[in-house]
Design an enzyme around this catalytic site. Structure first.
Site, PDB file in Angstrom:
ATOM      1  N   THR A  90      -9.440  -3.302   8.271  1.00  0.00           N
ATOM      2  CA  THR A  90      -9.971  -4.636   8.571  1.00  0.00           C
ATOM      3  C   THR A  90      -8.870  -5.704   8.517  1.00  0.00           C
ATOM      4  O   THR A  90      -8.873  -6.641   9.317  1.00  0.00           O
ATOM      5  CB  THR A  90     -11.102  -5.015   7.599  1.00  0.00           C
ATOM      6  OG1 THR A  90     -10.653  -4.869   6.252  1.00  0.00           O
ATOM      7  CG2 THR A  90     -12.326  -4.129   7.816  1.00  0.00           C
ATOM      8  N   ASN A 126       2.360  -7.441   0.651  1.00  0.00           N
ATOM      9  CA  ASN A 126       1.112  -6.745   0.323  1.00  0.00           C
ATOM     10  C   ASN A 126       0.004  -7.774   0.156  1.00  0.00           C
ATOM     11  O   ASN A 126       0.253  -8.904  -0.282  1.00  0.00           O
ATOM     12  CB  ASN A 126       1.286  -5.953  -0.979  1.00  0.00           C
ATOM     13  CG  ASN A 126       0.016  -5.212  -1.379  1.00  0.00           C
ATOM     14  OD1 ASN A 126      -0.550  -4.470  -0.580  1.00  0.00           O
ATOM     15  ND2 ASN A 126      -0.429  -5.406  -2.601  1.00  0.00           N
ATOM     16  N   ASP A 157       2.134  -4.933  -7.990  1.00  0.00           N
ATOM     17  CA  ASP A 157       1.608  -6.294  -7.811  1.00  0.00           C
ATOM     18  C   ASP A 157       2.413  -7.328  -8.595  1.00  0.00           C
ATOM     19  O   ASP A 157       1.868  -8.330  -9.072  1.00  0.00           O
ATOM     20  CB  ASP A 157       0.119  -6.368  -8.229  1.00  0.00           C
ATOM     21  CG  ASP A 157      -0.761  -5.398  -7.458  1.00  0.00           C
ATOM     22  OD1 ASP A 157      -0.501  -5.183  -6.261  1.00  0.00           O
ATOM     23  OD2 ASP A 157      -1.709  -4.847  -8.054  1.00  0.00           O
ATOM     24  N   HIS A 173      -3.437  -8.345  -1.954  1.00  0.00           N
ATOM     25  CA  HIS A 173      -4.183  -7.823  -3.111  1.00  0.00           C
ATOM     26  C   HIS A 173      -5.441  -8.659  -3.304  1.00  0.00           C
ATOM     27  O   HIS A 173      -5.375  -9.892  -3.271  1.00  0.00           O
ATOM     28  CB  HIS A 173      -3.320  -7.867  -4.372  1.00  0.00           C
ATOM     29  CG  HIS A 173      -4.001  -7.290  -5.570  1.00  0.00           C
ATOM     30  ND1 HIS A 173      -4.158  -5.934  -5.752  1.00  0.00           N
ATOM     31  CD2 HIS A 173      -4.616  -7.889  -6.627  1.00  0.00           C
ATOM     32  CE1 HIS A 173      -4.828  -5.717  -6.878  1.00  0.00           C
ATOM     33  NE2 HIS A 173      -5.117  -6.886  -7.429  1.00  0.00           N
ATOM     34  N   GLU A 215       9.634  -3.433  -7.328  1.00  0.00           N
ATOM     35  CA  GLU A 215       9.485  -2.117  -7.952  1.00  0.00           C
ATOM     36  C   GLU A 215       8.268  -2.005  -8.864  1.00  0.00           C
ATOM     37  O   GLU A 215       7.864  -0.906  -9.238  1.00  0.00           O
ATOM     38  CB  GLU A 215      10.761  -1.771  -8.733  1.00  0.00           C
ATOM     39  CG  GLU A 215      11.942  -1.352  -7.869  1.00  0.00           C
ATOM     40  CD  GLU A 215      12.641  -2.493  -7.151  1.00  0.00           C
ATOM     41  OE1 GLU A 215      13.519  -2.221  -6.300  1.00  0.00           O
ATOM     42  OE2 GLU A 215      12.307  -3.675  -7.421  1.00  0.00           O
ATOM     43  N   ALA A 269     -10.801 -15.010   2.251  1.00  0.00           N
ATOM     44  CA  ALA A 269      -9.419 -15.096   1.752  1.00  0.00           C
ATOM     45  C   ALA A 269      -8.461 -14.148   2.465  1.00  0.00           C
ATOM     46  O   ALA A 269      -7.535 -14.585   3.153  1.00  0.00           O
ATOM     47  CB  ALA A 269      -9.392 -14.847   0.249  1.00  0.00           C
ATOM     48  N   GLU A 270      -8.686 -12.829   2.333  1.00  0.00           N
ATOM     49  CA  GLU A 270      -7.718 -11.862   2.855  1.00  0.00           C
ATOM     50  C   GLU A 270      -7.414 -12.053   4.339  1.00  0.00           C
ATOM     51  O   GLU A 270      -6.251 -12.096   4.752  1.00  0.00           O
ATOM     52  CB  GLU A 270      -8.216 -10.435   2.620  1.00  0.00           C
ATOM     53  CG  GLU A 270      -8.263 -10.017   1.163  1.00  0.00           C
ATOM     54  CD  GLU A 270      -8.759  -8.584   1.001  1.00  0.00           C
ATOM     55  OE1 GLU A 270      -8.280  -7.701   1.729  1.00  0.00           O
ATOM     56  OE2 GLU A 270      -9.625  -8.346   0.137  1.00  0.00           O
TER      57      GLU A 270
END
Length: 207
Positions: A13, A108, A151, A110, A148, A180-181
């Site tokens: 998505t 990324n 998150d 999250h 490394e 949001a995402e």
């Protein structure tokens, strides 16, 4: 033109949100040059194919050791030659060698407001289950650079979403995606494509 590689494990998505944003022009100066999944049944691969984006599956399950997978995976990424790598629900640990090679070029998404509900074990519905169990009133999503840790990389953008009475983990997950995402991930890519994002002393500066 920013060359973007998207890594996915599931439905895709967030990948769709990126593809739509490129088509609509809210992500500018950007080309999606490839999609890699660790799951051959990921619907994200279908989304990529339907959009004419080159896609392939590289799974740790197909290799005798994690080292062999990491080598093949990194070789495939290098072959594509991306300027930016986007983890859009990618449930495989990124090799340290790749993080070093693509420092501050891997991002990324999250589904929480980091540093809340993040780190090892916090992914997918588990994040929303934990948020509801704790009784928080506000959740959200974070786009960050990958380092490394889990998150722990520099935060680029965050957006808050209110928890509502009667929320289940599934309902909350959907609202966080929609509010949001799917908004801040394309926004972050566009900022990077426009050369507006830098990392100084472990913090993101947006010009």
């Amino acid at each position: 033109m920013l060359r973007v590689l998207v890594l996915v494990s599931g439905g895709g998505t967030n990948l769709q949100a990126i593809l739509d944003a490129v088509d609509e022009g809210s992500i500018t100066n950007t080309e999606i040059v490839g999609v890699i999944s660790n799951n051959k049944n990921a619907y994200a691969l279908t989304r990529a194919r339907e959009h004419g984006v080159a896609s392939r599956c590289i799974s740790p399950k197909d290799f005798a050791t994690r080292e062999e997978f990491n080598a093949k995976f990194l070789a495939a990424v290098d072959e594509i030659g991306p300027d930016l790598i986007v983890l859009a629900g990618f449930l495989v640990v990124i090799p340290a060698e790749m993080i070093a090679k693509y420092r501050n070029r891997i991002i990324n998404i999250h589904p929480s407001l980091i540093p809340a509900f993040c780190g090892t074990g916090f992914y997918g519905l588990k994040v929303h289950e934990a948020a509801l169990k704790r009784g928080v009133k506000v959740v959200g999503a974070t786009v960050h650079f990958v380092d490394e840790g889990t998150d722990t990389g520099p935060i680029i953008l965050q957006k808050a979403v209110e928890v509502e009475e009667g929320d289940t983990p599934e309902i909350l997950q959907r609202r966080v995606m929609e509010q949001a995402e799917w908004k801040i991930l394309p926004q972050a890519i566009n900022l990077i494509a426009g050369g507006r994002v830098t990392v100084e002393d472990g913090k993101v500066r947006i010009r």
